[in-house]
Design a protein around this motif. Structure first.
Motif, PDB file in Angstrom:
ATOM      1  N   ALA A  10       0.857  -1.184   0.000  1.00 53.84           N
ATOM      2  CA  ALA A  10       0.000   0.000   0.000  1.00 53.84           C
ATOM      3  C   ALA A  10       0.888   1.226   0.000  1.00 53.84           C
ATOM      4  O   ALA A  10       2.048   1.174   0.405  1.00 53.84           O
ATOM      5  N   GLU A  44      -3.538  -0.729  -2.609  1.00 53.65           N
ATOM      6  CA  GLU A  44      -4.274   0.381  -2.014  1.00 53.65           C
ATOM      7  C   GLU A  44      -3.390   1.626  -1.966  1.00 53.65           C
ATOM      8  O   GLU A  44      -2.196   1.537  -1.687  1.00 53.65           O
ATOM      9  N   LEU A  62      -3.114   0.325   7.173  1.00 48.78           N
ATOM     10  CA  LEU A  62      -2.442  -0.218   5.993  1.00 48.78           C
ATOM     11  C   LEU A  62      -1.376  -1.248   6.364  1.00 48.78           C
ATOM     12  O   LEU A  62      -1.249  -2.289   5.712  1.00 48.78           O
ATOM     13  N   HIS A  66      -1.141  -5.245   4.759  1.00 43.59           N
ATOM     14  CA  HIS A  66      -0.279  -5.474   3.612  1.00 43.59           C
ATOM     15  C   HIS A  66       1.138  -5.858   4.023  1.00 43.59           C
ATOM     16  O   HIS A  66       1.596  -5.538   5.122  1.00 43.59           O
ATOM     17  N   VAL A  69       4.312  -1.209   3.293  1.00 47.22           N
ATOM     18  CA  VAL A  69       3.670   0.098   3.159  1.00 47.22           C
ATOM     19  C   VAL A  69       4.754   1.118   2.820  1.00 47.22           C
ATOM     20  O   VAL A  69       5.815   1.143   3.456  1.00 47.22           O
TER      21      VAL A  69
END
Length: 251
Positions: A10, A44, A62, A66, A69
């Protein structure tokens, strides 16, 4: 199918200037391109202003979802560069002046004959326990803590930092891509294309409209981590185009 895990990512782009339109973000596309080649799915993207609570909330959401990030922006010398503070708060650790970062920046400003004042020293602040991300462009380092990579918002610096980070990430299986040119617009192929997507769930099929010479056409892009599903989807798409062409010729 490959048994290698799928790595996801993300991006959190930070800065009031992005939301006001004063700055047009270029880093999202750069990150997407680099991660695609590394076999990491960018799932994302969020954009938040210079608000510590908003940054903390977004970052914690986030990083829990994930593999990686990436943040951009908010690690400069001005009062509204609060990313280091927000990341520290998200991880529950103090934000400190990093000794190595102070040394690197102090030496750089000394070479330039520029005062290493309090504002510039802010760029040496990072969460306790963070690891440097090298900045070959302007010296001030980014940093990594946990699965979060904090980088500059200036596109040239962001790209340089990304070049040092991505080679050491554990990616998944790179996504394969192939495209089919359709002479018909999305209105002609939309329903049939949706059925083909359902038939081939191991692929991701996107359609991108084109308009030239007073007519619509569509580029159809098939993405898959295995070649066989993409080939099968491509065959069905070519058949779909042939059937539509035949129907139009007969009408």
């Amino acid at each position: 199918m490959s048994s290698r895990p799928i790595a996801t990512a993300a991006m959190l782009a930070i800065g009031d200037e992005l939301l006001s339109g004063r700055t047009k973000d270029k880093n999202i596309g750069q990150l997407a391109d680099v991660l695609f080649l590394a076999g990491i799915d960018l799932k994302e993207v969020r954009i938040v202003g210079d608000d510590e609570d908003a940054i903390v909330e977004a970052l914690n959401a986030l990083r829990a979802r994930h593999t990686y990030v990436f943040t951009s922006g908010g690690i400069g010398p001005t009062h509204d560069d609060i990313t280091a503070d927000a990341v520290s708060k998200a991880f529950g650790v103090p934000c400190l002046y990093d000794p190595l970062a102070m040394q690197l920046l102090g030496a750089m400003y000394e070479r330039r004959g520029v005062e290493f004042n309090a504002a510039r020293q802010r760029m040496a602040r990072m969460p306790e326990g963070a690891v440097h991300i090298e900045n070959a462009v302007s010296t001030a380092p980014g940093f990594q803590i946990g699965n979060v990579y904090v980088m500059a918002g200036v596109p040239q610096v962001f790209t340089a930092m990304l070049g040092t980070v991505v080679p050491r990430l554990e990616g998944g299986v790179p996504m394969l891509s192939r495209s089919v040119a359709s002479p018909f617009g999305e209105g002609d192929i939309g329903s049939a294309l949706a059925e083909i997507q359902k038939k081939h769930p191991e692929t991701s099929i996107g359609s991108y409209p084109r308009f030239s010479e007073n007519r619509f056409s569509t580029e159809i892009v098939i993405r898959s981590r295995e070649d066989a599903p993409a080939e099968a989807a491509e065959r069905d798409i070519l058949q779909m185009i042939a059937e539509i062409a035949a129907a139009k010729a007969a009408s």
